[in-house]
Design a protein around this motif. Structure first.
Motif, PDB file in Angstrom:
ATOM      1  N   LYS A  52      -2.403   1.467  10.305  1.00 25.04           N
ATOM      2  CA  LYS A  52      -2.589   0.497   9.277  1.00 25.04           C
ATOM      3  C   LYS A  52      -2.215  -0.733   9.335  1.00 25.04           C
ATOM      4  N   ARG A  53      -1.060  -1.151  10.005  1.00 20.16           N
ATOM      5  CA  ARG A  53      -0.756  -2.490  10.369  1.00 20.16           C
ATOM      6  C   ARG A  53      -1.641  -3.101  11.067  1.00 20.16           C
ATOM      7  N   LEU A  54      -2.010  -2.640  12.259  1.00 21.72           N
ATOM      8  CA  LEU A  54      -3.019  -3.347  12.992  1.00 21.72           C
ATOM      9  C   LEU A  54      -4.344  -3.618  12.136  1.00 21.72           C
ATOM     10  N   ALA A  55      -4.848  -2.604  11.461  1.00 24.83           N
ATOM     11  CA  ALA A  55      -5.850  -2.741  10.413  1.00 24.83           C
ATOM     12  C   ALA A  55      -5.894  -3.940   9.446  1.00 24.83           C
ATOM     13  N   ASP A  56      -5.117  -3.918   8.668  1.00 28.29           N
ATOM     14  CA  ASP A  56      -4.958  -4.986   7.822  1.00 28.29           C
ATOM     15  C   ASP A  56      -3.404  -5.422   7.184  1.00 28.29           C
ATOM     16  N   HIS A  57      -2.419  -4.746   7.708  1.00 26.34           N
ATOM     17  CA  HIS A  57      -1.066  -4.875   7.505  1.00 26.34           C
ATOM     18  C   HIS A  57      -0.852  -4.210   6.054  1.00 26.34           C
ATOM     19  N   HIS A  58      -1.497  -4.361   4.914  1.00 23.10           N
ATOM     20  CA  HIS A  58      -1.201  -3.645   3.904  1.00 23.10           C
ATOM     21  C   HIS A  58      -2.228  -3.759   2.932  1.00 23.10           C
ATOM     22  N   SER A  59      -2.718  -2.982   2.070  1.00 26.81           N
ATOM     23  CA  SER A  59      -3.500  -3.097   0.934  1.00 26.81           C
ATOM     24  C   SER A  59      -3.210  -4.097  -0.090  1.00 26.81           C
ATOM     25  N   PRO A  60      -3.950  -4.609  -1.010  1.00 28.05           N
ATOM     26  CA  PRO A  60      -3.921  -5.414  -1.933  1.00 28.05           C
ATOM     27  C   PRO A  60      -2.559  -5.029  -3.080  1.00 28.05           C
ATOM     28  N   VAL A  61      -1.709  -5.797  -3.192  1.00 29.71           N
ATOM     29  CA  VAL A  61      -0.435  -5.581  -3.698  1.00 29.71           C
ATOM     30  C   VAL A  61      -0.530  -5.515  -5.320  1.00 29.71           C
ATOM     31  N   LEU A  62      -0.983  -6.395  -5.797  1.00 27.39           N
ATOM     32  CA  LEU A  62      -1.250  -6.386  -7.123  1.00 27.39           C
ATOM     33  C   LEU A  62      -2.042  -5.249  -7.620  1.00 27.39           C
ATOM     34  N   ASP A  63      -3.152  -4.666  -7.234  1.00 29.07           N
ATOM     35  CA  ASP A  63      -3.872  -3.550  -7.412  1.00 29.07           C
ATOM     36  C   ASP A  63      -2.988  -2.091  -7.305  1.00 29.07           C
ATOM     37  N   GLN A  64      -2.166  -2.317  -6.459  1.00 30.07           N
ATOM     38  CA  GLN A  64      -1.242  -1.255  -6.153  1.00 30.07           C
ATOM     39  C   GLN A  64      -0.294  -1.134  -7.546  1.00 30.07           C
ATOM     40  N   LEU A  65       0.397  -2.224  -7.708  1.00 24.27           N
ATOM     41  CA  LEU A  65       1.371  -2.296  -8.704  1.00 24.27           C
ATOM     42  C   LEU A  65       0.710  -2.014 -10.082  1.00 24.27           C
ATOM     43  N   THR A  66      -0.587  -2.395 -10.252  1.00 26.88           N
ATOM     44  CA  THR A  66      -1.532  -1.925 -11.432  1.00 26.88           C
ATOM     45  C   THR A  66      -1.520  -0.492 -11.529  1.00 26.88           C
ATOM     46  N   LEU A  67      -2.055   0.139 -10.440  1.00 22.59           N
ATOM     47  CA  LEU A  67      -2.426   1.647 -10.503  1.00 22.59           C
ATOM     48  C   LEU A  67      -0.862   2.507 -10.666  1.00 22.59           C
ATOM     49  N   ALA A  68      -0.058   1.714 -10.255  1.00 24.56           N
ATOM     50  CA  ALA A  68       1.094   2.516 -10.443  1.00 24.56           C
ATOM     51  C   ALA A  68       1.677   2.657 -11.817  1.00 24.56           C
ATOM     52  N   GLU A  69       1.519   1.410 -12.559  1.00 18.56           N
ATOM     53  CA  GLU A  69       1.840   1.215 -13.898  1.00 18.56           C
ATOM     54  C   GLU A  69       0.680   2.220 -14.642  1.00 18.56           C
ATOM     55  N   PHE A  70      -0.443   2.020 -14.420  1.00 15.53           N
ATOM     56  CA  PHE A  70      -1.600   2.889 -15.005  1.00 15.53           C
ATOM     57  C   PHE A  70      -1.053   4.462 -14.834  1.00 15.53           C
ATOM     58  N   ILE A  71      -0.892   4.862 -13.871  1.00 13.44           N
ATOM     59  CA  ILE A  71      -0.405   6.211 -13.763  1.00 13.44           C
ATOM     60  C   ILE A  71       1.018   6.559 -14.370  1.00 13.44           C
ATOM     61  N   GLY A  72       2.021   5.980 -14.341  1.00 12.68           N
ATOM     62  CA  GLY A  72       3.128   5.757 -15.009  1.00 12.68           C
ATOM     63  C   GLY A  72       3.198   5.890 -16.532  1.00 12.68           C
ATOM     64  N   SER A  73       2.243   5.218 -17.118  1.00 10.75           N
ATOM     65  CA  SER A  73       2.239   4.819 -18.517  1.00 10.75           C
ATOM     66  C   SER A  73       1.252   6.199 -19.178  1.00 10.75           C
ATOM     67  N   GLY A  74       0.686   7.068 -18.472  1.00 15.59           N
ATOM     68  CA  GLY A  74      -0.124   7.970 -18.762  1.00 15.59           C
ATOM     69  C   GLY A  74      -1.679   7.746 -19.235  1.00 15.59           C
ATOM     70  N   ALA A  75      -1.884   6.488 -18.941  1.00 21.10           N
ATOM     71  CA  ALA A  75      -3.132   5.830 -18.925  1.00 21.10           C
ATOM     72  C   ALA A  75      -4.187   6.646 -18.016  1.00 21.10           C
ATOM     73  N   HIS A  76      -3.980   6.773 -16.811  1.00 19.56           N
ATOM     74  CA  HIS A  76      -4.748   7.464 -15.599  1.00 19.56           C
ATOM     75  C   HIS A  76      -5.278   8.908 -16.513  1.00 19.56           C
ATOM     76  N   ASP A  77      -4.153   9.739 -17.017  1.00 16.99           N
ATOM     77  CA  ASP A  77      -4.708  11.055 -17.427  1.00 16.99           C
ATOM     78  C   ASP A  77      -5.388  10.884 -18.337  1.00 16.99           C
ATOM     79  N   ARG A  78      -5.202   9.940 -19.618  1.00 11.19           N
ATOM     80  CA  ARG A  78      -6.046   9.928 -20.638  1.00 11.19           C
ATOM     81  C   ARG A  78      -7.478   9.504 -20.262  1.00 11.19           C
ATOM     82  N   HIS A  79      -7.496   8.524 -19.387  1.00 10.07           N
ATOM     83  CA  HIS A  79      -8.875   8.324 -18.859  1.00 10.07           C
ATOM     84  C   HIS A  79      -9.671   9.409 -18.108  1.00 10.07           C
ATOM     85  N   VAL A  80      -8.895  10.211 -17.230  1.00 10.28           N
ATOM     86  CA  VAL A  80      -9.501  11.282 -16.487  1.00 10.28           C
ATOM     87  C   VAL A  80     -10.176  12.380 -17.628  1.00 10.28           C
TER      88      VAL A  80
END
Length: 495
Positions: A363-391
């Motif tokens: 993974k480090r050789l491929a791109d070091h890490h995936s985009p951080v802001l989208d990761q943080l947003t998804l974490a918040e989206f899941i933690g707030s229950g918004a992901h469950d409601r959307h699904v």
């Protein structure tokens, strides 16, 4: 005169620059209007002015070039008449869409290749895939309804995540992904899919495609040479595995899913979609789930579990992840592409401890890490229950579409058989004996503006004619039109 013309007319095309070489045209003996026309044709022909490019107003261009306004207006009118430009009241003048000779030849070739077209592209993806983007209607499988992406809820989560993010999050991150997302995913996957994974053993990837590539290279470096894959599935997956240095061995399918009893001595690893096989829709039976885990424990083989749409089930209890039976032997792969949108490019793998260091290195050789802001947003989206409601909301919407599809086919084309509908985002429509080949059907659908995929493009034998209908793909306003066109094509072709 070689001048840069800049439009400054408020409310029209203010601020547009246009480089016009009138000096070269005058050297050829052209007058002012003829020279301007020739210069604009040349700029469009050589691609400097692309389709849709806004041009300065005739007043602004005349001022910047030192020409009479009527001269410019007449030149514009002539080029509009010839089809080089377009002019609309209130929208100004723009470059018209034009096909190059190569594009015209390509389109002609595509038109001539009709029902017999079953070739695949260079990456193994069916050649018809672009139709799903170009055509007005699409029932192509493998995509959710992207128009239903929860923009407002996602935007709110992004603002909260951005506000709370520590400063170090904006630097280079752990290749495994942000700890906030890995913690949220570990809790969510345990609750919803029965996955047993420590956040330390989760790796966030830039889509499932990257996850497959990373794992293929890791398995190859460990000495793996062959990986078994279900005989039907996305062609790109096999291509990615082969590009990673692994030979692929097809696993036959039946009503109990992949037939895994023949793995001994034939493969070092196996890739399965056990909760909902793509495209047949059957789950891997309990006996075969046990058998593949026993094989992995006895041989040291690795099981790659693709849980691509595990959240969407309708007429049965959810089938838990295979990984929960043997976390030390199963790599679990999930993605936001079906629950949210492919454009997020977020996926994750739960990795056995003995593979973690190798996966992180790749993974480090491929791109070091995936985009951080989208990761943080998804974490918040899941933690707030918004992901469950959307699904939950999308599960109801997709179930309604599935029911409408089944009812329409039963009424208008009763000779077809629909299967694989208890879960997921697609259905298999099996054609009756004597029906036109699936390639003919997909071509007839294309002529009606509808993108369809045949089972043959996913590896099926030609003597098993069927379509794979992605009923989740269209936006709500287009679903009725897509369904109407599908029924018309099938009624015409199935007798």
């Amino acid at each position: 005169m070689n001048a840069r013309a800049t439009s400054g007319e408020p409310g029209r095309a203010g601020g547009y620059d246009l480089l016009i070489d009138l000096a070269a045209q005058r050297q050829r003996g052209a007058g002012a209007r003829a020279g301007l026309e020739a210069a604009l044709r040349e700029a469009v022909r050589d691609g400097r002015l692309g389709a849709g490019t806004r041009l300065p107003s005739s007043r602004a261009l005349a001022r910047d070039l030192g020409l009479a306004r009527n001269t410019v207006a007449e030149a514009y009118s002539q080029l509009v008449a010839e089809g080089w430009l377009t002019a609309r009241q209130g929208s100004g003048t723009a470059v018209a869409a034009r096909q190059t000779a190569a594009e015209q030849a390509q389109r002609t070739g595509q038109t001539e290749r009709t029902a017999a077209r079953t070739a695949t592209g260079p990456a193994g993806r069916p050649a018809a895939v672009p139709d799903a983007v170009r055509l007005p209607y699409s029932l192509w499988p493998g995509s959710p309804d992207v128009s239903a992406f929860p923009r407002a809820a996602w935007g709110a989560a992004a603002r909260r995540a951005l506000t709370a993010a520590p400063s170090e999050a904006f630097g280079y991150s752990d290749p495994r992904g942000r700890p906030e997302l890995r913690a949220a995913l570990a809790a969510y996957l345990a609750r919803v899919r029965g996955v047993r994974a420590d956040p330390e053993l989760l790796v966030v990837c830039t889509g499932f495609v990257q996850a497959v590539g990373l794992l293929a290279r890791v398995l190859r470096d460990r000495g793996g040479r062959r990986i078994a894959v279900e005989e039907l599935g996305f062609p790109d997956t096999r291509t990615l595995l082969r590009a990673g240095g692994l030979a692929t061995v097809p696993l036959p399918l039946d009503g109990d899913g992949a037939r895994v009893e023949g793995l001994d001595g034939t493969a070092d690893a196996v890739l399965l979609t056990p909760a909902h096989q793509f495209p047949t829709g059957v789950p891997l039976s309990p006996a075969r789930r046990t058998a593949v885990v026993d094989w992995a424990r006895a041989t040291g083989g690795v099981v790659l579990e693709d849980d691509y749409d595990g959240e969407f089930r309708y007429d049965r209890q959810p089938v838990g992840a295979l990984q929960g039976l043997a976390p030390e032997h199963v790599v679990y792969a999930g993605t936001a592409s079906k629950s949210l949108a492919p454009g997020l490019r977020l996926a994750w793998i739960a990795v056995p401890p003995d593979l973690l260091d190798a996966v992180v290195r790749e993974k480090r050789l491929a791109d070091h890490h995936s985009p951080v802001l989208d990761q943080l947003t998804l974490a918040e989206f899941i933690g707030s229950g918004a992901h469950d409601r959307h699904v939950r909301r999308m599960r109801l919407r997709y179930r309604d579409r599935r029911d409408r599809l089944v009812a329409a086919l039963a009424e208008r084309v009763p000779s077809v058989r629909v299967s694989g509908i208890a879960a997921g985002l697609h259905a298999v429509v099996e054609l009756p004996p004597g029906a036109a080949p699936s390639a003919v059907l997909t071509e007839r659908a294309r002529q009606r503006g509808l993108a369809l995929g045949g089972l043959d493009l996913l590896g099926a034998r030609a003597d098993r004619p069927a379509l794979v209908i992605g009923y989740a793909t269209p936006p709500d306003h287009a679903f009725a039109g897509a369904l109407e066109r599908l029924c018309a094509v099938l009624a015409e072709s199935c007798g």
